[in-house]
Design a protein around this motif. Structure first.
Motif, short mmCIF file in Angstrom:
data_model
loop_
_atom_site.label_atom_id
_atom_site.label_comp_id
_atom_site.label_asym_id
_atom_site.label_seq_id
_atom_site.Cartn_x
_atom_site.Cartn_y
_atom_site.Cartn_z
N PRO D 130 0.82 -1.21 0.00
CA PRO D 130 0.00 0.00 0.00
C PRO D 130 0.85 1.26 0.00
O PRO D 130 1.81 1.37 0.76
CB PRO D 130 -0.78 -0.11 1.31
N LEU D 131 0.47 2.18 -0.85
CA LEU D 131 1.20 3.45 -0.98
C LEU D 131 0.31 4.62 -0.56
O LEU D 131 -0.87 4.66 -0.91
CB LEU D 131 1.61 3.68 -2.43
N ALA D 132 0.89 5.55 0.17
CA ALA D 132 0.18 6.80 0.43
C ALA D 132 1.02 7.95 -0.10
O ALA D 132 2.23 7.81 -0.28
CB ALA D 132 -0.08 6.96 1.92
N GLY D 178 0.84 5.59 -7.79
CA GLY D 178 0.74 4.17 -7.46
C GLY D 178 1.57 3.30 -8.39
O GLY D 178 2.19 3.78 -9.35
N TRP D 179 1.56 2.02 -8.08
CA TRP D 179 2.41 1.09 -8.83
C TRP D 179 2.00 0.97 -10.29
O TRP D 179 2.81 0.65 -11.16
CB TRP D 179 2.36 -0.30 -8.19
N ASP D 180 0.74 1.27 -10.56
CA ASP D 180 0.22 1.02 -11.91
C ASP D 180 -0.35 2.28 -12.56
O ASP D 180 -1.12 2.20 -13.51
CB ASP D 180 -0.87 -0.04 -11.83
N SER D 241 14.49 6.00 -8.46
CA SER D 241 13.42 5.00 -8.44
C SER D 241 12.16 5.55 -7.78
O SER D 241 11.21 4.81 -7.54
CB SER D 241 13.88 3.75 -7.70
N VAL D 242 12.17 6.83 -7.48
CA VAL D 242 11.02 7.41 -6.78
C VAL D 242 9.92 7.77 -7.77
O VAL D 242 10.19 8.27 -8.86
CB VAL D 242 11.45 8.64 -5.97
N ASN D 243 8.71 7.52 -7.37
CA ASN D 243 7.55 7.88 -8.17
C ASN D 243 7.11 9.29 -7.79
O ASN D 243 6.70 9.54 -6.65
CB ASN D 243 6.42 6.87 -7.88
#
Ligand SMILES: Cc1cc2nc3c(=O)[nH]c(=O)nc-3n(C[C@H](O)[C@H](O)[C@H](O)COP(=O)(O)OP(=O)(O)OC[C@H]3O[C@@H](n4cnc5c(N)ncnc54)[C@H](O)[C@@H]3O)c2cc1C
Ligand SMILES: Cc1cc2nc3c(=O)[nH]c(=O)nc-3n(C[C@H](O)[C@H](O)[C@H](O)COP(=O)(O)OP(=O)(O)OC[C@H]3O[C@@H](n4cnc5c(N)ncnc54)[C@H](O)[C@@H]3O)c2cc1C
Ligand SMILES: Cc1cc2nc3c(=O)[nH]c(=O)nc-3n(C[C@H](O)[C@H](O)[C@H](O)COP(=O)(O)OP(=O)(O)OC[C@H]3O[C@@H](n4cnc5c(N)ncnc54)[C@H](O)[C@@H]3O)c2cc1C
Ligand SMILES: Cc1cc2nc3c(=O)[nH]c(=O)nc-3n(C[C@H](O)[C@H](O)[C@H](O)COP(=O)(O)OP(=O)(O)OC[C@H]3O[C@@H](n4cnc5c(N)ncnc54)[C@H](O)[C@@H]3O)c2cc1C
Ligand SMILES: [Mg+2]
Ligand SMILES: [Mg+2]
Lengths: 428, 428, 428, 428
Positions: D130-132, D178-180, D241-243
């Motif tokens: 889970p990402l916040a 998010g990842w996607d 590698s940061v989103n």
């Protein structure tokens, strides 16, 4: 008479460098970065071949050979003007061009007329992409290659009949492996010549042994392929299109006539080469600071960042701009002075080393200040200033690092009992 | 053509400044410090009267008036050479001499031919000890005297018949109260001229009102003694023999013909005066750094501090020497360039302000570095470097402080849409 | 548990130090500067005698002796709290008080119970003005007194029967000559004991010889007056009321029982003394930065300098305030940590040296920043910040100069193969 | 009681963070750099998914939620310990983990119990990834989002029935897409709520309008795909590698119950979130300096660079090591103090901002010093320090840039009439 105005000739040199940079260097990064997707660090370098050919055509290589030797070269200040213009636009692709100039320097300074005539020839035309390289640095360090009591360089040569047999590893030498990894057109390799008769082991032995051998592509081709090997192309943080390979010489044979500086003379020739280059690194720093300032100024005069006024209205922003500008101006004035002082007074190199230190360290600081000023947008690749930072970072550590080499050279000058601090300014 | 060699004339100027400094300035501190024992700060100043007379005789005052106006003055660079030589020996006593140059500047820049002929006269001879003063600063601050919406200077003048009535307080103006507290031979007093007809209250009002009035000793003598009062001689940390009194004008009457710059023109004339002076403060910094370097170098080459080698053999010591030398060289090169650039390009002042900031801040840092290098012996009065530090400290904060005045001037230049960053170097 | 809150006891210590400073230190400078008019540098020192008596009465001397030895002393952190409070108000007069603490340190660390009982006694009362002094520094330098191959201190002692005969010159030792130039009540004199049987001349000889001898006023009185001479009171740039004379011991005889640290132990005891003191110099720097910040903040919130807003509204001014504050806060946090770390881990001194370097160099920079912020008014004596600067300047160069002593100590720690960089923070 | 010792619990927290870093973070760069070969910046981020899952399993996400709300979280200091351990090994992959902590902060600080229960849930388990995200920054700048008279954020929401309609662009928010690219599990979006009834146009309007809306993946899924678009993944110089995508909300509808902070409260909640994070950025700087020091120390103790001794024997090298170590130690001490001070005193945030500024700017300088020390080998990718530099560079400019945000926050505190400079240290 003290004067800061360029001559009409220098204006022209500068204008043509500026034009070349605008036409050929502006897009260089896009080209070599695109090439980075192919695995293999060397592809970035190779992608700059067309650009290098343009430089040859535009006379940019010839311009690094003195007029007296068939080139178009002028004064060290002329060279500094060109370097600034190039570095104000693009560092990495420019270094390949200037690396050839550095590679030719020992030949220009110390070659016999015959050697000069023979080996300079490929660099006097307007065609092709001839590369020269000053092959000095070694993997285990180069700062102390003639330090008292130090072993000296690991790369050695021994005379066998009419040939020198060269062995050892080198790294970082710009252009060293050539476009195809079979060697630059001309390499000036710094090594120790082992003399079986010299059994003394005094603290100056390494200095006494140091010599420079010329190695050409033809020499390499005449040897077994294993005699010249590229071990790796170490990827670097910046200046990413520069060729600076880790190479190995294994019993590479070169004609005895390739001896450029005999044992005992090599160190001096290298020192002289790296003195002129110091002033040019000062100019590289100026070019980078100039670019940083221009970009930060433009940004500050147009961006409001959600406030009601452009950012230059904020004193914190203006103070950073001023800090950048001052160091750029001071470094340029010092570099010019250093370029003119060289060769005039006994310790004329001092100013060149100082221009190198000041220009290089200021450049890193200024780019970082510009990043802090622009803020988070400067962190973007491409539009940001990250690449400029990464290119700038090498300035203090290459061309003789400031900590291990450059400050030590000045220190030695200061220690000299004949040293007069203001001689380069006011005369003896 | 870019060149850093002095002309024979400049060599001569420099040589005579050096000779004057060696003969008259070397012992100056001993003289004025001895005078400090008499209570009353002004005695230090007064003890330099003989030295000032020597300066007059040696043509050092005349040299600050342009040849075209009857003086011996040369270029701003010539002046910078003299300033460096003096400050390399002694700051405080030198400032009294250069303070007269600054005091004459508005007259030289903006005076009518008649005014120039009349008021410059005392300064063209080789006798006596004529003092001039640029009376600008006020106790409540001067950085914002024409800032948009600011009230402007508290010193004001009103025209009554053929006379201006001057009121207000000034402080810090070098030489202002003269040798005997009855005024410098010439004061250029910056004030606001109150015009009862100007009822507008726009943000530019202070600028529109700012003017310069000449006040001579004779003018003061012609008034009631209370019209010109010295309230105090504020003791300072360094430059301890300089006269920079807190004075009050109370209904001082001066002839209308003493109006040097009318309302609306004063600010510009002051700005121009303080632009030339900025380059000279750069030279002061160079002189101080030069002194610091020479002393630290000499120390490092002779002292062993209980070890087996002289201190310059220690890299930490050498690194500090190098740090000092680099800034000194860079500041000098920049100062020279600034001196030559002034007046050549629309924003030529930029380099002068930058030379001031860089030279002044570097000077403080360099003296502190020299203190750290020499260590505890540098803390001794006299032989130590404490006095040099205390003299240096004023460089960033006088002649328009770097924070409130000098950076703000550069900021304004940067904001100008016509500004081209490299115009002073490469032309338009 | 990590915590930054003072205990109630520490709050009380701090409160009483603050109260003492407010009552007795605030006016100190006015007193000793008034005394400066009498020729003779020592009068400034002597004028602080009443103040010192107050300190004795208030328990400030006793507080520098551990409770276990009859004093009121607490932890090194407690001491740092007091030092900060004092230096936030007045440096020079405070140093006389802390100089006694330093002078007692070798006795506290290395004295035999008998020596401690006998020699600490005068310092445990609430009357009089007993002075102690750590007599270490010599005119020719002290940084290398035990450097490999160095000759070692010039001050030497030889045992003759039941007495040591002391010879040599010392300088700078705070309190060394006492109120009347006949010696501090207690001097711990670092010297080399010459042993005629030790004929070796290895590189460690100086270290092997180094010892500490106690010299009391009574010892001096028992000798010929010429055996202890004050050669001069070198005037200093700041800390002008401190006693740090140039003295000479000429065949001064002291009882053999005064040997505090025998040959071979002296260096270690000194090193330990100067480790605790390093943390306290960190606290001095904090006190000075605190004072600089408070004054600059107050100024910025009240002065408009002729503009329409108070100066703190200007970002350039705010940025300087922030720069000062950050270093003050960081130095205090580091100093506290260093004070607590001492003695806990093998290389616990590292943090103390770092607190000394960071606190001292930051203090000088911060005062200079405050001067630049306030501008020309800061140049006034008295109200200005010049005295604070001059007091601050000694921090990097005394108590072992940062260049020659403190960095070298850290360097040695780093070189140790057992060194673990974060042991003082996270444990082994 | 002032103390710098970790509790056993903190030792355990640190040990487990260290173990996690050793196991999972050491190899992270190799993983995400390998992923960089696939065109598309987002692949680097996605390649860290397994690592993130490990972090979830190891409780590293839960640890960022307070125990009282179902997490394992401890004090801000505990968090700082973890951050240092991670950043001492790997910056980029760590930031993804801490970005979730930042993203949850507004919910933790300002959510209603119902909101907390509902929205925190996914972050309390040990499974999944889970990402916040705290979605604050906008392309046109964020430093002035509530500056007096400024327009405020371009992202706005209007209430329509039971839903807010969200519009605008955001950029840089860690984990935002998010990842996607269909959104983080939880986004806290800072926006202005437009109230048609609020017709006032005072200088505080932007502040009055600022609010925070929660946007979940589910909310996004319930909308038209075009309502949430990822415009680009801006490639960055470091932290690769940061989103931190550039996203657009186009009439995205979220339930009214997602209003986390109503208009007028949003700015305060953000300010609080970014105060805690400031202390953590201090810790990031410490981690980076620690890494730089360790690597430079190790290098200095083993490399001879062709000389007869290891490099730490050279004072110039040792001086650089010392410079790095001091700032690392000072920054850590300050960061710890800031972490403990937060919330204790009215202006407790001051220390956090100072820790952020000092830690971040020191980190960049220290890495650059380490590069200069190691010399040209530091320029190699991978083994060199270039990546560390590129990661460090963001510290001063993200999390509120030091120039535009952090110094301005401190400035505001200083201006407050209630401000007492030492309250956070000594109490009121
Ligand atoms: C883009 C690029 C282009 C280059 N081009 C060339 C080229 O064309 N030809 C070529 O030969 N090389 C080239 N180099 C290598 C470069 O010239 C190096 O500066 C040189 O090899 C010396 O390395 P160094 O200064 O780091 O010294 P090293 O010997 O590697 O020393 C490393 C560090 O050790 C310390 N140190 C060493 N000795 C001392 C000492 N006596 N006292 C104090 N500290 C000491 C210093 O901290 C120094 O930074 C290039 C490098 C790069 C990255
Ligand atoms: C030895 C000596 C000789 C001198 N000679 C002369 C002389 O011959 N004639 C003369 O007139 N004066 C003279 N002065 C005074 C000197 O020129 C001062 O620099 C000048 O008065 C302006 O003072 P200031 O720069 O400190 O500005 P102030 O107005 O006093 O400002 C003080 C501070 O406020 C801040 N500040 C003010 N405005 C701003 C702003 N807009 N933005 C940001 N910060 C701001 C800055 O931090 C500045 O340092 C002399 C002074 C000394 C000590
Ligand atoms: C107010 C005041 C109070 C004092 N109190 C006392 C006291 O109570 N007791 C006492 O004994 N002394 C005292 N001193 C003296 C003080 O402690 C000095 O720091 C100490 O004497 C050492 O001097 P130094 O650090 O300058 O070293 P020095 O030996 O004088 O060295 C001078 C300089 O040489 C260079 N140097 C020397 N060695 C090296 C090296 N190995 N490597 C690199 N550089 C080197 C450094 O640049 C150094 O700064 C006091 C001084 C003052 C001004
Ligand atoms: C790796 C990374 C992670 C990030 N994570 C997040 C995140 O999770 N969430 C998020 O919302 N954002 C995130 N950001 C963005 C970050 O928080 C920015 O710091 C923030 O957006 C503010 O940008 P800025 O400080 O550059 O301000 P800007 O508004 O862009 O200002 C730019 C510059 O303008 C100048 N300036 C602006 N205003 C003033 C002023 N009033 N006075 C003086 N100068 C001024 C300054 O020089 C400043 O540097 C991230 C960024 C990166 C690179
Ligand atoms: Mg180096
Ligand atoms: Mg910013």
């Amino acid at each position: 008479m003290v004067d800061f105005d360029l001559t009409p000739e220098q204006q022209a040199i500068r204008a043509s460098a500026k034009a070349f940079a605008a036409e050929h260097l502006t897009g260089a990064r896009a080209i070599y970065e695109a090439a980075a997707t192919t695995p293999g660090w060397e592809h970035q370098f190779r992608s700059t071949l067309p650009l290098y050919k343009n430089a040859v055509q535009a006379g940019m290589i010839k311009a690094q050979v003195p007029a007296g030797l068939g080139g178009l070269g002028g004064s060290l200040l002329d060279a500094a003007l060109v370097v600034e213009e190039f570095y104000a636009v693009e560092a990495s692709a420019s270094l390949t061009i200037f690396g050839t100039g550095l590679g030719l320097m020992p030949l220009i300074l110390a070659g016999s007329p015959e050697q000069q005539q023979k080996f300079l020839k490929p660099f006097l035309g307007s065609e092709g992409a001839p590369l020269a390289s000053l092959v000095f640095s070694e993997p285990d360090g180069s700062a102390n290659f003639i330090a008292a009591g130090a072993p000296g360089f690991g790369t050695t040569a021994t005379l066998q009949g009419a040939e020198y047999i060269l062995n050892g590893e080198k790294i970082w030498a710009t252009n060293c492996s050539g476009w195809d990894d079979r060697g630059a057109d001309l390499q000036c390799v710094v090594c120790r010549i082992l003399d079986p008769n010299d059994e003394a082991s005094d603290v100056d032995k390494a200095r006494r042994q140091t010599a420079i051998l010329i190695v050409t592509r033809e020499d390499i081709a005449a040897n077994d392929p294993a005699a010249f090997q590229v071990l790796s192309h170490p990827p670097t943080v910046g200046h990413t299109s520069v060729n600076g390979p880790h190479v190995r010489f294994s019993n590479l044979r070169v004609p005895a006539g390739n001896l450029l500086a005999p044992a005992g003379k090599g160190a001096e020739v290298i020192e002289m080469s790296f003195t002129a280059s110091a002033a040019l690194v000062g100019a590289m720093g100026v070019g980078i600071m100039r670019q940083a300032f221009e970009r930060a100024l433009e940004w500050s005069k147009t961006e409001t960042r959600g406030s009601h006024e452009v950012m230059i209205q904020k004193q914190s922003v203006a103070d950073l701009l001023i800090k950048i500008k001052i160091r750029c101006e001071a470094a340029r004035a010092l570099t010019w002075k250093a370029a003119l002082a060289l060769g005039k007074t006994p310790f004329g190199g001092e100013l060149a080393y100082e221009a190198k230190i000041f220009g290089s360290e200021s450049a890193v600081d200024c780019v970082m200040d510009a990043i802090n000023l622009i803020g988070v947008s400067a962190y973007k690749q491409g539009v940001g200033l990250g690449h400029l930072l990464n290119d700038a970072v090498v300035l203090p550590i290459f061309d003789g690092g400031n900590v291990g080499v450059r400050r030590r050279q000045i220190e030695k000058i200061f220690m000299n009992p004949q040293y007069k601090p203001w001689e380069a300014t006011f005369g003896p």
